[in-house]
Design an enzyme around this catalytic site. Sequence first.
Site, PDB file in Angstrom:
ATOM      1  N   CYS A 140     -10.773   3.238  -0.628  1.00  0.00           N
ATOM      2  CA  CYS A 140      -9.371   3.424  -0.261  1.00  0.00           C
ATOM      3  C   CYS A 140      -9.162   2.616   1.009  1.00  0.00           C
ATOM      4  O   CYS A 140      -9.996   2.665   1.918  1.00  0.00           O
ATOM      5  CB  CYS A 140      -9.057   4.902  -0.007  1.00  0.00           C
ATOM      6  SG  CYS A 140      -7.384   5.197   0.647  1.00  0.00           S
ATOM      7  N   THR A 141      -8.073   1.871   1.098  1.00  0.00           N
ATOM      8  CA  THR A 141      -7.878   0.999   2.256  1.00  0.00           C
ATOM      9  C   THR A 141      -7.548   1.774   3.530  1.00  0.00           C
ATOM     10  O   THR A 141      -7.540   1.199   4.621  1.00  0.00           O
ATOM     11  CB  THR A 141      -6.775  -0.045   1.983  1.00  0.00           C
ATOM     12  OG1 THR A 141      -5.596   0.605   1.491  1.00  0.00           O
ATOM     13  CG2 THR A 141      -7.261  -1.082   0.974  1.00  0.00           C
ATOM     14  N   HIS A 142      -7.294   3.088   3.412  1.00  0.00           N
ATOM     15  CA  HIS A 142      -7.149   3.912   4.611  1.00  0.00           C
ATOM     16  C   HIS A 142      -8.514   4.208   5.247  1.00  0.00           C
ATOM     17  O   HIS A 142      -8.603   4.402   6.464  1.00  0.00           O
ATOM     18  CB  HIS A 142      -6.497   5.258   4.265  1.00  0.00           C
ATOM     19  CG  HIS A 142      -5.016   5.216   4.067  1.00  0.00           C
ATOM     20  ND1 HIS A 142      -4.436   4.702   2.936  1.00  0.00           N
ATOM     21  CD2 HIS A 142      -3.993   5.637   4.866  1.00  0.00           C
ATOM     22  CE1 HIS A 142      -3.118   4.827   3.022  1.00  0.00           C
ATOM     23  NE2 HIS A 142      -2.826   5.378   4.183  1.00  0.00           N
ATOM     24  N   CYS A 155      -4.070  -0.982  -2.326  1.00  0.00           N
ATOM     25  CA  CYS A 155      -4.138   0.466  -2.525  1.00  0.00           C
ATOM     26  C   CYS A 155      -5.056   0.690  -3.715  1.00  0.00           C
ATOM     27  O   CYS A 155      -4.771   0.217  -4.823  1.00  0.00           O
ATOM     28  CB  CYS A 155      -2.749   1.044  -2.804  1.00  0.00           C
ATOM     29  SG  CYS A 155      -2.755   2.790  -3.283  1.00  0.00           S
ATOM     30  N   ASN A 156      -6.155   1.384  -3.477  1.00  0.00           N
ATOM     31  CA  ASN A 156      -7.119   1.584  -4.556  1.00  0.00           C
ATOM     32  C   ASN A 156      -6.557   2.422  -5.685  1.00  0.00           C
ATOM     33  O   ASN A 156      -6.825   2.169  -6.864  1.00  0.00           O
ATOM     34  CB  ASN A 156      -8.387   2.234  -4.000  1.00  0.00           C
ATOM     35  CG  ASN A 156      -9.114   1.331  -3.027  1.00  0.00           C
ATOM     36  OD1 ASN A 156      -8.641   1.127  -1.910  1.00  0.00           O
ATOM     37  ND2 ASN A 156     -10.243   0.785  -3.424  1.00  0.00           N
ATOM     38  N   THR A 157      -5.774   3.428  -5.339  1.00  0.00           N
ATOM     39  CA  THR A 157      -5.183   4.281  -6.369  1.00  0.00           C
ATOM     40  C   THR A 157      -4.259   3.476  -7.271  1.00  0.00           C
ATOM     41  O   THR A 157      -4.327   3.562  -8.504  1.00  0.00           O
ATOM     42  CB  THR A 157      -4.404   5.441  -5.717  1.00  0.00           C
ATOM     43  OG1 THR A 157      -5.284   6.196  -4.884  1.00  0.00           O
ATOM     44  CG2 THR A 157      -3.809   6.347  -6.774  1.00  0.00           C
ATOM     45  N   ASP A 175       0.864  -1.176   0.000  1.00  0.00           N
ATOM     46  CA  ASP A 175       0.000   0.000   0.000  1.00  0.00           C
ATOM     47  C   ASP A 175       0.901   1.227   0.000  1.00  0.00           C
ATOM     48  O   ASP A 175       2.102   1.126   0.255  1.00  0.00           O
ATOM     49  CB  ASP A 175      -0.911  -0.009   1.234  1.00  0.00           C
ATOM     50  CG  ASP A 175      -1.817   1.220   1.292  1.00  0.00           C
ATOM     51  OD1 ASP A 175      -2.509   1.474   0.291  1.00  0.00           O
ATOM     52  OD2 ASP A 175      -1.827   1.920   2.313  1.00  0.00           O
ATOM     53  N   SER A 176       0.298   2.372  -0.231  1.00  0.00           N
ATOM     54  CA  SER A 176       1.068   3.607  -0.217  1.00  0.00           C
ATOM     55  C   SER A 176       1.490   3.999   1.194  1.00  0.00           C
ATOM     56  O   SER A 176       2.379   4.827   1.367  1.00  0.00           O
ATOM     57  CB  SER A 176       0.239   4.740  -0.830  1.00  0.00           C
ATOM     58  OG  SER A 176      -0.956   4.940  -0.092  1.00  0.00           O
ATOM     59  N   GLU A 218      -3.089   8.978   8.273  1.00  0.00           N
ATOM     60  CA  GLU A 218      -1.649   8.858   8.467  1.00  0.00           C
ATOM     61  C   GLU A 218      -1.168   9.663   9.677  1.00  0.00           C
ATOM     62  O   GLU A 218      -0.131   9.365  10.261  1.00  0.00           O
ATOM     63  CB  GLU A 218      -0.903   9.319   7.208  1.00  0.00           C
ATOM     64  CG  GLU A 218      -1.096   8.418   5.994  1.00  0.00           C
ATOM     65  CD  GLU A 218      -0.263   7.146   6.057  1.00  0.00           C
ATOM     66  OE1 GLU A 218       0.810   7.157   6.685  1.00  0.00           O
ATOM     67  OE2 GLU A 218      -0.692   6.127   5.483  1.00  0.00           O
ATOM     68  N   TYR A 269      -0.534   8.526  -2.603  1.00  0.00           N
ATOM     69  CA  TYR A 269      -0.457   8.340  -4.051  1.00  0.00           C
ATOM     70  C   TYR A 269      -1.557   9.111  -4.775  1.00  0.00           C
ATOM     71  O   TYR A 269      -1.414   9.434  -5.951  1.00  0.00           O
ATOM     72  CB  TYR A 269      -0.636   6.849  -4.400  1.00  0.00           C
ATOM     73  CG  TYR A 269       0.588   5.976  -4.221  1.00  0.00           C
ATOM     74  CD1 TYR A 269       1.725   6.417  -3.545  1.00  0.00           C
ATOM     75  CD2 TYR A 269       0.600   4.685  -4.733  1.00  0.00           C
ATOM     76  CE1 TYR A 269       2.824   5.586  -3.380  1.00  0.00           C
ATOM     77  CE2 TYR A 269       1.701   3.855  -4.586  1.00  0.00           C
ATOM     78  CZ  TYR A 269       2.811   4.305  -3.908  1.00  0.00           C
ATOM     79  OH  TYR A 269       3.904   3.488  -3.752  1.00  0.00           O
ATOM     80  N   GLY A 270      -2.670   9.344  -4.095  1.00  0.00           N
ATOM     81  CA  GLY A 270      -3.869   9.847  -4.769  1.00  0.00           C
ATOM     82  C   GLY A 270      -3.741  11.186  -5.459  1.00  0.00           C
ATOM     83  O   GLY A 270      -4.496  11.491  -6.373  1.00  0.00           O
TER      84      GLY A 270
END
Length: 269
Positions: A186-188, A73-75, A10-11, A152, A42-43
Amino acid sequence: MDERAIGVFDSGLGGLTTVKRLMELLPGEDIIYLGDTGRVPYGSRSRETIIKYTCQAAEFLSSFDIKTMVIACNTASTCAYEILERSYDIPIYEVVSAPVETAIATTKNNKIGVIGTAATIKSGAYEIAIKSRKSEIAVFSEACPLFVPLVENGRYASDDVAALAIAEDYLLPIRQSGADTLILGCTHYPLLRDVISKIMGENVELIDSGAQTAKLVADDLLKKNMLSYEKIKGTIKYFVTDSTEGFSDFASRYLESNIYGMVEQIVLE
């Protein structure tokens, strides 16, 4: 049977939501996790940069001779999945298809909301995937660029004033659309579940893209006879591209397991 590890990247921290579900579903599997914490988010990057970062992360994970790779990571999934799928001869999983299937099966009024990074929403990947499966569904998409920085920086508590204010601003159009199902693209974002639920209301079903993908991975590995021999507990290796301290703090709390001393900082460039 296949004793090789599952690779996940993931980012940043968000992919841990996928790892946690994989650990629950497949406790005997070894996992190698890479968080590109030095270059998150990343987005907001260009498509070319996202592809470059994703390919570098995939190359690092593949050096461990993994049996499958999860782009948590969806992006990265929306920009680089097809490239990785052509580049490696192991199963590659993105985090779009599984939540789409779940959302379609969940909605009762054929109105689905999607939230994600600017790059994910701009790609239109979710809307295309939903419409290709059930054209009569109305899709309402909103970019939420500040959600990843909030997570984050640990600002995801249900009573966090800043998180609630930002979520209210982003989610108001989807709430007004009447969507009864919302894909957390988004996995966040699952870490903001309580905040999002408070804004959307308890009658809106939230679909966790990372958790749904983890379930798909677990089912597929079982069907393909690719699970490891039965072990009480698999091992997990963690790699990040920035300081290990903050990641270790967060991951230890979120995974409810002490991982201090288990995280290694690496360079992808």
